[in-house]
Design an enzyme around this catalytic site. Structure first.
Site, mmCIF file in Angstrom:
data_model
loop_
_atom_site.group_PDB
_atom_site.id
_atom_site.type_symbol
_atom_site.label_atom_id
_atom_site.label_comp_id
_atom_site.label_asym_id
_atom_site.label_seq_id
_atom_site.Cartn_x
_atom_site.Cartn_y
_atom_site.Cartn_z
ATOM 1 N N VAL A 1 26.300 3.411 -20.299
ATOM 2 C CA VAL A 1 26.602 3.819 -21.679
ATOM 3 C C VAL A 1 25.391 4.416 -22.403
ATOM 4 C CG1 VAL A 1 28.595 2.293 -22.006
ATOM 5 C CG2 VAL A 1 26.306 1.475 -22.628
ATOM 6 N N SER B 1 24.264 0.598 -17.440
ATOM 7 C CA SER B 1 24.972 0.150 -16.232
ATOM 8 C C SER B 1 24.508 0.816 -14.946
ATOM 9 C CB SER B 1 26.473 0.353 -16.383
ATOM 10 O OG SER B 1 26.996 -0.679 -17.176
ATOM 11 N N TYR C 1 20.594 -10.011 -17.399
ATOM 12 C CA TYR C 1 21.514 -8.871 -17.458
ATOM 13 C C TYR C 1 21.105 -7.887 -18.559
ATOM 14 C CZ TYR C 1 25.732 -6.152 -18.207
ATOM 15 O OH TYR C 1 26.601 -5.111 -18.384
ATOM 16 N N TYR D 1 34.191 3.167 -13.626
ATOM 17 C CA TYR D 1 35.236 2.331 -14.256
ATOM 18 C C TYR D 1 36.616 2.962 -14.111
ATOM 19 C CZ TYR D 1 30.746 1.006 -16.020
ATOM 20 O OH TYR D 1 29.425 0.686 -16.092
ATOM 21 N N LYS E 1 23.186 -1.530 -12.557
ATOM 22 C CA LYS E 1 24.032 -2.355 -11.689
ATOM 23 C C LYS E 1 23.858 -1.958 -10.217
ATOM 24 C CE LYS E 1 27.285 -3.329 -15.399
ATOM 25 N NZ LYS E 1 28.452 -2.853 -16.156
HETATM 26 N N1 GLN Z 1 24.804 -3.238 -21.282
HETATM 27 C C1 GLN Z 1 26.102 -2.611 -21.335
HETATM 28 C C2 GLN Z 1 27.181 -3.659 -21.567
HETATM 29 O O1 GLN Z 1 27.126 -4.708 -21.015
HETATM 30 C C3 GLN Z 1 26.337 -1.844 -20.088
HETATM 31 C C4 GLN Z 1 27.693 -1.182 -20.062
HETATM 32 C C5 GLN Z 1 27.672 0.173 -19.434
HETATM 33 O O2 GLN Z 1 26.654 0.851 -19.341
HETATM 34 N N2 GLN Z 1 28.847 0.640 -19.058
HETATM 35 O O3 GLN Z 1 28.104 -3.460 -22.304
#
Ligand code: GLN
Length: 303
Positions: free
Chosen positions: A257, A63, A187, A239, A66
Protein backbone atom coordinates in the site's frame (compact mmCIF):
# COMPACT_ATOMS: atom_id res chain seq x y z
CA UNK A 1 16.51 -4.95 -26.04
CA UNK A 2 17.11 -1.34 -25.06
CA UNK A 3 15.49 -1.39 -21.64
CA UNK A 4 16.29 2.21 -20.75
CA UNK A 5 14.27 3.62 -23.65
CA UNK A 6 11.43 1.15 -22.98
CA UNK A 7 11.18 2.27 -19.33
CA UNK A 8 11.28 5.93 -20.39
CA UNK A 9 8.44 5.38 -22.87
CA UNK A 10 6.43 3.49 -20.23
CA UNK A 11 6.95 6.35 -17.74
CA UNK A 12 5.84 8.90 -20.37
CA UNK A 13 2.73 6.87 -21.22
CA UNK A 14 1.55 6.41 -17.64
CA UNK A 15 2.16 10.09 -16.75
CA UNK A 16 -1.49 11.08 -17.32
CA UNK A 17 -2.59 8.43 -14.79
CA UNK A 18 -0.15 9.47 -12.07
CA UNK A 19 -2.10 11.21 -9.32
CA UNK A 20 -5.16 9.00 -9.82
CA UNK A 21 -6.43 6.81 -6.96
CA UNK A 22 -5.83 7.43 -3.26
CA UNK A 23 -2.82 7.19 -0.99
CA UNK A 24 -3.05 4.68 1.89
CA UNK A 25 -4.42 7.16 4.41
CA UNK A 26 -5.54 4.48 6.90
CA UNK A 27 -1.92 4.54 8.05
CA UNK A 28 -1.67 8.17 9.26
CA UNK A 29 2.05 8.53 8.47
CA UNK A 30 1.38 7.58 4.84
CA UNK A 31 -1.56 9.96 4.38
CA UNK A 32 0.71 12.92 3.53
CA UNK A 33 2.81 11.24 0.80
CA UNK A 34 2.65 13.38 -2.38
CA UNK A 35 0.62 11.38 -4.89
CA UNK A 36 2.23 12.86 -8.01
CA UNK A 37 5.18 10.50 -8.13
CA UNK A 38 6.08 7.58 -10.38
CA UNK A 39 9.20 5.48 -10.75
CA UNK A 40 10.18 2.26 -12.47
CA UNK A 41 13.39 0.22 -12.44
CA UNK A 42 14.60 -3.16 -13.61
CA UNK A 43 17.59 -5.34 -12.78
CA UNK A 44 18.50 -8.25 -15.03
CA UNK A 45 20.06 -11.48 -13.81
CA UNK A 46 23.20 -10.59 -15.81
CA UNK A 47 23.52 -7.30 -13.94
CA UNK A 48 22.02 -4.72 -16.33
CA UNK A 49 20.05 -1.91 -14.71
CA UNK A 50 17.66 0.66 -16.13
CA UNK A 51 15.31 3.12 -14.49
CA UNK A 52 13.04 6.06 -15.20
CA UNK A 53 11.10 8.68 -13.25
CA UNK A 54 11.30 8.79 -9.44
CA UNK A 55 13.06 5.44 -9.23
CA UNK A 56 15.48 6.69 -6.55
CA UNK A 57 12.85 8.28 -4.32
CA UNK A 58 12.49 6.33 -1.04
CA UNK A 59 9.07 4.93 -0.10
CA UNK A 60 7.51 2.62 2.46
CA UNK A 61 7.58 -0.92 1.05
CA UNK A 62 4.63 -2.12 3.21
CA UNK A 63 3.39 -5.51 1.99
CA UNK A 64 6.31 -6.01 -0.38
CA UNK A 65 8.07 -6.90 2.90
CA UNK A 66 5.90 -10.03 3.03
CA UNK A 67 8.19 -11.53 0.37
CA UNK A 68 11.19 -10.81 2.60
CA UNK A 69 9.38 -12.33 5.58
CA UNK A 70 8.48 -15.43 3.58
CA UNK A 71 12.09 -15.73 2.39
CA UNK A 72 13.43 -15.53 5.96
CA UNK A 73 10.83 -18.02 7.20
CA UNK A 74 11.62 -20.52 4.44
CA UNK A 75 15.31 -20.17 5.26
CA UNK A 76 14.62 -20.83 8.95
CA UNK A 77 11.87 -23.45 8.75
CA UNK A 78 11.76 -24.92 5.26
CA UNK A 79 8.53 -26.68 4.39
CA UNK A 80 7.27 -26.88 7.99
CA UNK A 81 6.18 -23.26 7.47
CA UNK A 82 3.27 -24.53 5.40
CA UNK A 83 1.77 -26.42 8.34
CA UNK A 84 0.22 -23.16 9.54
CA UNK A 85 -0.18 -21.18 6.33
CA UNK A 86 -1.89 -22.14 3.08
CA UNK A 87 -1.12 -21.09 -0.47
CA UNK A 88 -4.51 -20.51 -1.99
CA UNK A 89 -5.72 -17.13 -3.23
CA UNK A 90 -8.15 -15.60 -0.78
CA UNK A 91 -10.35 -13.63 -3.18
CA UNK A 92 -10.80 -11.18 -0.31
CA UNK A 93 -9.23 -7.90 0.77
CA UNK A 94 -5.68 -8.11 2.15
CA UNK A 95 -6.85 -7.33 5.68
CA UNK A 96 -10.01 -9.47 5.70
CA UNK A 97 -11.08 -11.52 8.72
CA UNK A 98 -13.74 -13.43 6.82
CA UNK A 99 -12.19 -16.81 6.08
CA UNK A 100 -10.29 -17.27 9.32
CA UNK A 101 -13.19 -18.56 11.38
CA UNK A 102 -14.25 -21.23 8.89
CA UNK A 103 -10.65 -22.27 8.37
CA UNK A 104 -9.71 -22.55 12.07
CA UNK A 105 -7.19 -19.75 12.08
CA UNK A 106 -5.10 -21.08 9.19
CA UNK A 107 -4.63 -18.13 6.82
CA UNK A 108 -5.09 -18.78 3.14
CA UNK A 109 -1.60 -17.59 2.12
CA UNK A 110 1.47 -15.71 3.41
CA UNK A 111 0.67 -12.51 1.49
CA UNK A 112 -2.60 -11.54 3.11
CA UNK A 113 -2.13 -9.80 6.46
CA UNK A 114 -3.33 -12.84 8.44
CA UNK A 115 -0.70 -15.03 6.75
CA UNK A 116 2.07 -12.45 7.11
CA UNK A 117 1.30 -12.17 10.82
CA UNK A 118 1.71 -15.96 11.14
CA UNK A 119 5.01 -15.72 9.26
CA UNK A 120 6.11 -12.94 11.63
CA UNK A 121 5.22 -15.16 14.59
CA UNK A 122 7.44 -17.93 13.22
CA UNK A 123 10.25 -15.43 12.76
CA UNK A 124 9.91 -14.24 16.37
CA UNK A 125 10.40 -17.88 17.41
CA UNK A 126 13.27 -18.51 14.99
CA UNK A 127 15.37 -15.36 15.56
CA UNK A 128 16.61 -13.71 18.75
CA UNK A 129 16.44 -10.35 16.93
CA UNK A 130 13.93 -10.85 14.12
CA UNK A 131 13.87 -7.19 12.96
CA UNK A 132 17.63 -7.39 12.64
CA UNK A 133 17.18 -10.46 10.40
CA UNK A 134 15.21 -8.26 7.97
CA UNK A 135 17.89 -5.55 8.11
CA UNK A 136 20.65 -8.10 7.53
CA UNK A 137 18.83 -9.59 4.57
CA UNK A 138 19.29 -6.20 2.87
CA UNK A 139 23.02 -6.58 3.30
CA UNK A 140 22.93 -9.84 1.39
CA UNK A 141 20.53 -8.61 -1.30
CA UNK A 142 21.94 -5.16 -2.12
CA UNK A 143 24.99 -4.61 0.05
CA UNK A 144 23.38 -2.40 2.73
CA UNK A 145 21.07 -3.23 5.63
CA UNK A 146 17.41 -2.44 5.10
CA UNK A 147 16.38 0.61 7.12
CA UNK A 148 13.09 1.15 8.94
CA UNK A 149 11.00 4.31 9.13
CA UNK A 150 10.21 4.36 12.86
CA UNK A 151 7.50 6.99 12.42
CA UNK A 152 5.58 4.84 9.90
CA UNK A 153 5.98 1.76 12.12
CA UNK A 154 4.72 3.65 15.19
CA UNK A 155 1.83 5.17 13.25
CA UNK A 156 0.62 1.78 12.04
CA UNK A 157 1.23 0.18 15.44
CA UNK A 158 -1.01 2.76 17.13
CA UNK A 159 -3.85 2.53 14.62
CA UNK A 160 -3.65 -1.06 13.33
CA UNK A 161 -6.74 -2.34 15.10
CA UNK A 162 -7.62 -4.72 12.31
CA UNK A 163 -4.22 -6.41 12.38
CA UNK A 164 -4.56 -6.65 16.17
CA UNK A 165 -7.95 -8.30 15.67
CA UNK A 166 -6.53 -10.72 13.09
CA UNK A 167 -3.65 -11.89 15.25
CA UNK A 168 -5.73 -12.24 18.40
CA UNK A 169 -8.29 -14.25 16.46
CA UNK A 170 -5.60 -16.54 15.04
CA UNK A 171 -4.11 -16.94 18.51
CA UNK A 172 -7.51 -18.10 19.79
CA UNK A 173 -6.99 -21.13 17.50
CA UNK A 174 -3.54 -21.65 19.07
CA UNK A 175 -1.83 -20.89 15.78
CA UNK A 176 0.36 -18.08 17.20
CA UNK A 177 3.10 -19.10 19.63
CA UNK A 178 4.37 -15.70 20.78
CA UNK A 179 3.03 -12.65 22.56
CA UNK A 180 0.75 -10.84 20.07
CA UNK A 181 2.25 -7.41 20.88
CA UNK A 182 5.76 -8.66 20.03
CA UNK A 183 4.55 -10.08 16.71
CA UNK A 184 2.66 -6.88 15.84
CA UNK A 185 5.80 -4.85 16.61
CA UNK A 186 7.78 -6.95 14.15
CA UNK A 187 5.07 -6.87 11.48
CA UNK A 188 4.75 -3.07 11.63
CA UNK A 189 8.52 -2.66 11.54
CA UNK A 190 8.98 -4.89 8.50
CA UNK A 191 6.19 -3.04 6.67
CA UNK A 192 7.98 0.24 7.48
CA UNK A 193 11.18 -0.72 5.61
CA UNK A 194 12.20 2.14 3.33
CA UNK A 195 13.52 1.43 -0.14
CA UNK A 196 13.29 2.65 -3.73
CA UNK A 197 12.59 1.09 -7.14
CA UNK A 198 16.25 0.59 -8.07
CA UNK A 199 17.12 -1.06 -4.76
CA UNK A 200 14.06 -3.32 -4.71
CA UNK A 201 14.55 -4.51 -8.31
CA UNK A 202 18.11 -5.47 -7.39
CA UNK A 203 17.16 -6.98 -4.04
CA UNK A 204 14.62 -9.41 -5.43
CA UNK A 205 16.87 -10.63 -8.28
CA UNK A 206 17.25 -14.02 -6.60
CA UNK A 207 13.62 -14.72 -7.44
CA UNK A 208 14.44 -14.42 -11.16
CA UNK A 209 17.60 -16.51 -10.79
CA UNK A 210 16.50 -19.79 -9.17
CA UNK A 211 17.16 -18.50 -5.65
CA UNK A 212 20.76 -17.34 -6.21
CA UNK A 213 21.50 -13.60 -5.85
CA UNK A 214 23.11 -12.74 -9.19
CA UNK A 215 25.64 -10.12 -8.01
CA UNK A 216 27.15 -12.24 -5.24
CA UNK A 217 26.36 -15.83 -6.21
CA UNK A 218 24.91 -16.38 -2.74
CA UNK A 219 22.09 -18.89 -2.42
CA UNK A 220 19.16 -17.10 -0.76
CA UNK A 221 16.58 -19.85 -1.40
CA UNK A 222 16.74 -23.26 -3.07
CA UNK A 223 15.54 -23.24 -6.67
CA UNK A 224 12.42 -25.11 -5.58
CA UNK A 225 11.68 -22.54 -2.86
CA UNK A 226 12.23 -19.64 -5.28
CA UNK A 227 9.88 -21.24 -7.80
CA UNK A 228 7.25 -21.64 -5.12
CA UNK A 229 7.57 -18.05 -3.89
CA UNK A 230 7.03 -16.93 -7.49
CA UNK A 231 3.96 -19.18 -7.74
CA UNK A 232 2.43 -17.72 -4.60
CA UNK A 233 3.23 -14.20 -5.84
CA UNK A 234 1.41 -14.93 -9.09
CA UNK A 235 -1.69 -16.35 -7.42
CA UNK A 236 -1.81 -14.27 -4.21
CA UNK A 237 0.65 -11.34 -4.43
CA UNK A 238 -1.88 -8.69 -5.42
CA UNK A 239 -4.80 -9.91 -3.26
CA UNK A 240 -8.18 -10.02 -4.91
CA UNK A 241 -6.75 -8.44 -8.06
CA UNK A 242 -4.44 -11.44 -8.64
CA UNK A 243 -6.59 -12.86 -11.44
CA UNK A 244 -6.65 -9.52 -13.21
CA UNK A 245 -2.87 -9.14 -12.80
CA UNK A 246 -2.28 -12.63 -14.22
CA UNK A 247 -4.56 -11.73 -17.12
CA UNK A 248 -3.01 -8.36 -17.90
CA UNK A 249 0.59 -8.63 -16.67
CA UNK A 250 1.22 -12.38 -16.47
CA UNK A 251 4.12 -12.14 -14.02
CA UNK A 252 4.55 -13.03 -10.34
CA UNK A 253 3.94 -9.71 -8.57
CA UNK A 254 3.85 -8.41 -5.01
CA UNK A 255 2.26 -5.08 -4.18
CA UNK A 256 2.21 -2.89 -1.09
CA UNK A 257 0.00 0.00 0.00
CA UNK A 258 3.04 2.30 -0.16
CA UNK A 259 2.42 2.07 -3.93
CA UNK A 260 5.18 -0.34 -4.98
CA UNK A 261 4.73 -3.42 -7.12
CA UNK A 262 7.62 -5.85 -7.63
CA UNK A 263 7.37 -8.17 -10.64
CA UNK A 264 9.56 -11.15 -11.52
CA UNK A 265 10.39 -12.32 -15.03
CA UNK A 266 11.82 -15.76 -14.19
CA UNK A 267 15.25 -16.33 -15.70
CA UNK A 268 15.53 -12.73 -16.83
CA UNK A 269 14.91 -9.82 -14.47
CA UNK A 270 13.01 -8.18 -11.64
CA UNK A 271 11.06 -4.95 -12.09
CA UNK A 272 9.80 -2.52 -9.48
CA UNK A 273 7.22 0.13 -10.34
CA UNK A 274 6.00 2.66 -7.77
CA UNK A 275 3.35 5.35 -7.55
CA UNK A 276 1.41 6.10 -4.33
CA UNK A 277 -2.13 6.34 -5.79
CA UNK A 278 -3.98 3.08 -5.07
CA UNK A 279 -7.11 1.52 -6.52
CA UNK A 280 -9.81 -0.02 -4.31
CA UNK A 281 -7.90 -3.33 -4.07
CA UNK A 282 -4.87 -1.56 -2.53
CA UNK A 283 -2.70 -1.85 -5.66
CA UNK A 284 -0.96 1.14 -7.25
CA UNK A 285 -2.90 2.25 -10.33
CA UNK A 286 0.01 3.73 -12.30
CA UNK A 287 2.48 0.99 -11.30
CA UNK A 288 0.03 -1.66 -12.40
CA UNK A 289 -0.51 0.01 -15.78
CA UNK A 290 3.24 0.50 -16.21
CA UNK A 291 3.88 -3.24 -15.77
CA UNK A 292 1.15 -4.02 -18.24
CA UNK A 293 2.70 -1.65 -20.81
CA UNK A 294 6.17 -3.10 -20.21
CA UNK A 295 4.95 -6.64 -20.82
CA UNK A 296 3.03 -5.59 -23.93
CA UNK A 297 6.08 -3.82 -25.34
CA UNK A 298 8.65 -6.51 -24.58
CA UNK A 299 6.58 -9.71 -24.74
CA UNK A 300 8.25 -10.72 -21.45
CA UNK A 301 5.73 -12.77 -19.48
CA UNK A 302 5.59 -16.27 -18.09
CA UNK A 303 2.75 -17.04 -20.50
N1 GLN B 1 1.07 -2.53 6.76
C1 GLN B 1 -0.06 -2.69 5.87
C2 GLN B 1 -1.24 -3.29 6.63
O1 GLN B 1 -1.06 -4.16 7.42
C3 GLN B 1 0.33 -3.52 4.71
C4 GLN B 1 -0.81 -3.75 3.75
C5 GLN B 1 -0.39 -3.74 2.32
O2 GLN B 1 0.64 -3.18 1.93
N2 GLN B 1 -1.24 -4.28 1.47
O3 GLN B 1 -2.36 -2.91 6.45
Amino acid sequence: MHYQSILESVAADVAPMVGGGRVANYIPALACIPIQQFGIALHTVDGQQAWAGDARTPFSIQSVSKVLGLTLALQALGNTLWERIGREPSGNAFNSLLQLENEQGKPRNPFINAGALCVADRLVSAHIQPAQAFADLGLRLHGKPFVFDDEVARSERETGFRNAALINFIKSFKQIDNDVETVLDLYCRQCAIVSDCVQLARSFSYLANAGVQPGTGETILSSEQARRVNSVMLTCGTYDAAGEFAFKVGLPCKSGVGGAIVAVVPGQMVLCAWSPGLDETGNSMAARRALELFVTRTGLSVF
